[in-house]
Scaffold this motif. Structure first.
Motif, PDB file in Angstrom:
ATOM      1  N   UNK A 238     -11.084  10.507  13.312  1.00 51.56           N
ATOM      2  CA  UNK A 238      -9.927  11.268  13.481  1.00 51.56           C
ATOM      3  C   UNK A 238      -8.717  10.397  13.291  1.00 51.56           C
ATOM      4  N   UNK A 239      -7.412  11.156  12.961  1.00 47.41           N
ATOM      5  CA  UNK A 239      -6.254  10.362  12.833  1.00 47.41           C
ATOM      6  C   UNK A 239      -5.184  11.141  13.334  1.00 47.41           C
ATOM      7  N   UNK A 240      -4.330  10.216  14.289  1.00 42.53           N
ATOM      8  CA  UNK A 240      -3.230  11.045  15.377  1.00 42.53           C
ATOM      9  C   UNK A 240      -1.758  10.210  14.770  1.00 42.53           C
ATOM     10  N   UNK A 241      -1.103  11.267  14.944  1.00 38.64           N
ATOM     11  CA  UNK A 241       0.457  10.554  14.912  1.00 38.64           C
ATOM     12  C   UNK A 241       0.957  10.056  16.092  1.00 38.64           C
ATOM     13  N   UNK A 242       1.106   8.552  16.038  1.00 36.16           N
ATOM     14  CA  UNK A 242       1.469   7.991  17.446  1.00 36.16           C
ATOM     15  C   UNK A 242       3.065   8.393  17.812  1.00 36.16           C
ATOM     16  N   UNK A 243       3.744   8.465  16.709  1.00 35.47           N
ATOM     17  CA  UNK A 243       5.270   9.045  16.711  1.00 35.47           C
ATOM     18  C   UNK A 243       5.392   9.811  15.595  1.00 35.47           C
ATOM     19  N   UNK A 244       6.571  10.068  15.214  1.00 33.99           N
ATOM     20  CA  UNK A 244       7.110  10.651  13.989  1.00 33.99           C
ATOM     21  C   UNK A 244       6.512  10.101  12.933  1.00 33.99           C
ATOM     22  N   UNK A 245       5.887  10.741  11.787  1.00 34.62           N
ATOM     23  CA  UNK A 245       4.973   9.981  10.724  1.00 34.62           C
ATOM     24  C   UNK A 245       5.541  10.687   9.479  1.00 34.62           C
ATOM     25  N   UNK A 246       5.560   9.800   8.628  1.00 38.37           N
ATOM     26  CA  UNK A 246       5.689  10.509   7.211  1.00 38.37           C
ATOM     27  C   UNK A 246       4.740   9.810   6.249  1.00 38.37           C
ATOM     28  N   UNK A 247       3.822  10.779   5.678  1.00 36.99           N
ATOM     29  CA  UNK A 247       2.657  10.140   4.858  1.00 36.99           C
ATOM     30  C   UNK A 247       2.881  10.722   3.455  1.00 36.99           C
ATOM     31  N   UNK A 248       2.300  10.193   2.573  1.00 35.53           N
ATOM     32  CA  UNK A 248       2.246  10.448   1.222  1.00 35.53           C
ATOM     33  C   UNK A 248       0.652  10.834   0.961  1.00 35.53           C
ATOM     34  N   UNK A 249       0.629  11.996   0.720  1.00 40.68           N
ATOM     35  CA  UNK A 249      -0.986  12.758   0.542  1.00 40.68           C
ATOM     36  C   UNK A 249      -1.456  12.764  -1.058  1.00 40.68           C
ATOM     37  N   UNK A 250      -2.665  12.258  -1.122  1.00 43.07           N
ATOM     38  CA  UNK A 250      -3.243  12.161  -2.211  1.00 43.07           C
ATOM     39  C   UNK A 250      -4.478  13.258  -2.372  1.00 43.07           C
ATOM     40  N   UNK A 251      -4.258  14.365  -2.931  1.00 45.46           N
ATOM     41  CA  UNK A 251      -5.545  15.228  -2.894  1.00 45.46           C
ATOM     42  C   UNK A 251      -6.799  14.716  -3.564  1.00 45.46           C
ATOM     43  N   UNK A 252      -7.910  15.227  -3.629  1.00 45.57           N
ATOM     44  CA  UNK A 252      -9.175  14.796  -3.566  1.00 45.57           C
ATOM     45  C   UNK A 252      -9.298  14.827  -5.367  1.00 45.57           C
ATOM     46  N   UNK A 253      -8.892  15.459  -5.808  1.00 41.63           N
ATOM     47  CA  UNK A 253      -8.908  15.766  -7.303  1.00 41.63           C
ATOM     48  C   UNK A 253      -8.137  14.525  -8.103  1.00 41.63           C
ATOM     49  N   UNK A 254      -6.912  14.176  -7.407  1.00 37.62           N
ATOM     50  CA  UNK A 254      -6.031  13.289  -7.811  1.00 37.62           C
ATOM     51  C   UNK A 254      -6.872  11.765  -7.530  1.00 37.62           C
ATOM     52  N   UNK A 255      -7.135  11.710  -6.334  1.00 33.30           N
ATOM     53  CA  UNK A 255      -8.093  10.499  -5.781  1.00 33.30           C
ATOM     54  C   UNK A 255      -9.016  10.329  -6.950  1.00 33.30           C
ATOM     55  N   UNK A 256      -9.843  11.096  -7.397  1.00 30.63           N
ATOM     56  CA  UNK A 256     -10.971  10.920  -8.208  1.00 30.63           C
ATOM     57  C   UNK A 256     -10.463  10.536  -9.566  1.00 30.63           C
ATOM     58  N   UNK A 257      -9.557  11.075 -10.160  1.00 34.88           N
ATOM     59  CA  UNK A 257      -8.981  10.618 -11.497  1.00 34.88           C
ATOM     60  C   UNK A 257      -8.090   9.439 -11.497  1.00 34.88           C
ATOM     61  N   UNK A 258      -7.462   9.160 -10.520  1.00 34.09           N
ATOM     62  CA  UNK A 258      -6.661   7.944 -10.445  1.00 34.09           C
ATOM     63  C   UNK A 258      -6.920   6.575  -9.966  1.00 34.09           C
ATOM     64  N   UNK A 259      -7.967   6.871  -8.916  1.00 32.32           N
ATOM     65  CA  UNK A 259      -8.294   5.564  -7.963  1.00 32.32           C
ATOM     66  C   UNK A 259      -9.675   5.041  -8.541  1.00 32.32           C
ATOM     67  N   UNK A 260     -10.173   5.259  -9.654  1.00 35.00           N
ATOM     68  CA  UNK A 260     -11.383   4.759 -10.015  1.00 35.00           C
ATOM     69  C   UNK A 260     -11.244   3.132 -10.021  1.00 35.00           C
ATOM     70  N   UNK A 261     -10.256   2.535 -10.544  1.00 36.60           N
ATOM     71  CA  UNK A 261     -10.282   0.936 -10.548  1.00 36.60           C
ATOM     72  C   UNK A 261     -10.375   0.509  -9.223  1.00 36.60           C
ATOM     73  N   UNK A 262     -10.283   1.368  -8.007  1.00 39.72           N
ATOM     74  CA  UNK A 262     -10.054   0.722  -6.811  1.00 39.72           C
ATOM     75  C   UNK A 262     -11.275   1.096  -6.046  1.00 39.72           C
TER      76      UNK A 262
END
Length: 323
Positions: free
Chosen positions: A270-294
């Motif tokens: 699980x992941x919890x915000x320790x304080x006010x947090x801003x994140x950039x979210x990458x959905x699963x479809x974009x993950x599979x399409x864009x992060x193949x090299x990684x």
């Protein structure tokens, strides 16, 4: 970069796109000046604001919530969009836009049925049924209207003038890309990506915010994407017999949530915000399409993760099966 910016942000609008080129040889009108978000120093205080009742604003929010065009906007930018839109009442048979005309407004449908026609014979190509948006292509590509839109029934639309549309959406997309490019440049795993791959990744990220104590992901849930931390701290915890135990604390430039995407298994922690947090979210479809090299790097990280757990709990036998 500007062409890539336009294409990546608005590639979802395909049914009229082939029609744009037919007007490429036309002389551009006064409506078609070039817009450069990098050199736009317009006073933000001069933006268009159309007062609305709480009931109108609620209806508008409901109309725009599923429009892909607005996905990349943060809360402040979204409020600017809502402020800048004005209500337009239409009657059956009204023409909203006509093919060949200059682009003046972008429209979001609140209610009503609208038909799209193209060509001299006005061939019917699409019907909007009480949802969706139209009118963006002429504003984006500096071309005349590529289709005619006519109301089949009475209805209500929300409109935004072309200057405000371009300034809010293109400028915010430009700022978002520059900000996320800087964020991604600080992630060691992404050093294997080419520059254009990082730009595409930046365009795919969606801003999300959490307040102190919020749970961002839950151990055991199905994975819907991964997260890059823009600001704040995130605590990563796993559930044991005695309760949750923190195994990591991440800050700006850190990322999490990729493990379940690589293994195709439920969330391992699980992941919890320790304080006010801003994140950039990458959905699963974009993950599979864009992060193949990684992917190989992320698979290696699985072994590092297990080693870290052994250090914390003494042996794998003391770790609840969370795979």
């Amino acid at each position: 970069m500007r062409i890539t910016l336009l294409y990546s942000l608005f590639s979802c609008f395909t049914f009229l796109e082939p029609l744009v080129n037919r007007y490429a040889s036309r002389r551009k009108s006064v409506f078609a000046e070039t817009y450069d978000p990098e050199n736009d120093d317009e006073d933000e205080g001069a933006r268009a604001i159309f007062p609305k009742t709480d009931e109108q604003r609620a209806r508008l929010c409901d109309s725009v919530k599923n429009i892909l065009l607005f996905r990349s906007l943060d809360k402040e930018q979204m409020n600017e969009v809502l402020d800048a839109m004005f209500e337009k009442i239409v009657q059956a048979k009204d023409y909203i836009i006509k093919q060949g005309d200059d682009g003046d407004n972008f429209y979001v449908i609140e209610s009503g049925i609208y038909n799209a026609y193209v060509g001299e014979d006005q061939k019917h190509i699409h019907t909007y049924d009480n949802r969706g948006s139209f009118g963006e292509l002429a504003l984006l590509y500096n071309m005349p209207r590529a289709a005619t839109i006519q109301a089949e029934t009475d209805g209500k639309l929300w409109a935004m003038d072309r200057q405000t549309f371009r300034r809010i959406l293109l400028k915010s997309a430009f700022r978002k890309r520059k900000m996320y490019e800087a964020l991604l440049d600080a992630v060691p795993m992404l050093k294997t990506l080419q520059n254009y791959e990082r730009m595409n990744l930046a365009d795919a990220l969606i801003p999300q915010t959490y307040t102190k104590g919020d749970r961002i992901i839950k151990q055991g849930d199905a994975a819907d994407g991964m997260y890059f931390i823009e600001d704040g701290k995130v605590s990563i915890r796993i559930q044991q017999d005695a309760g949750e135990v923190e195994i990591s604390n991440l800050e700006k430039g850190g990322y999490f949530g990729e493990l379940a995407l690589v293994t195709h298994r439920p969330r391992a922690a699980s992941a919890y915000a320790v304080d006010n947090v801003k994140v950039a979210f990458l959905d699963v479809d974009a993950f599979e399409r864009l992060l193949g090299p990684c992917m190989n790097i992320m698979k290696r990280n699985i072994g590092d993760y297990e080693t870290q757990l052994v250090k914390i709990f003494g042996s794998k036998n003391n770790i609840t099966d969370i795979r």
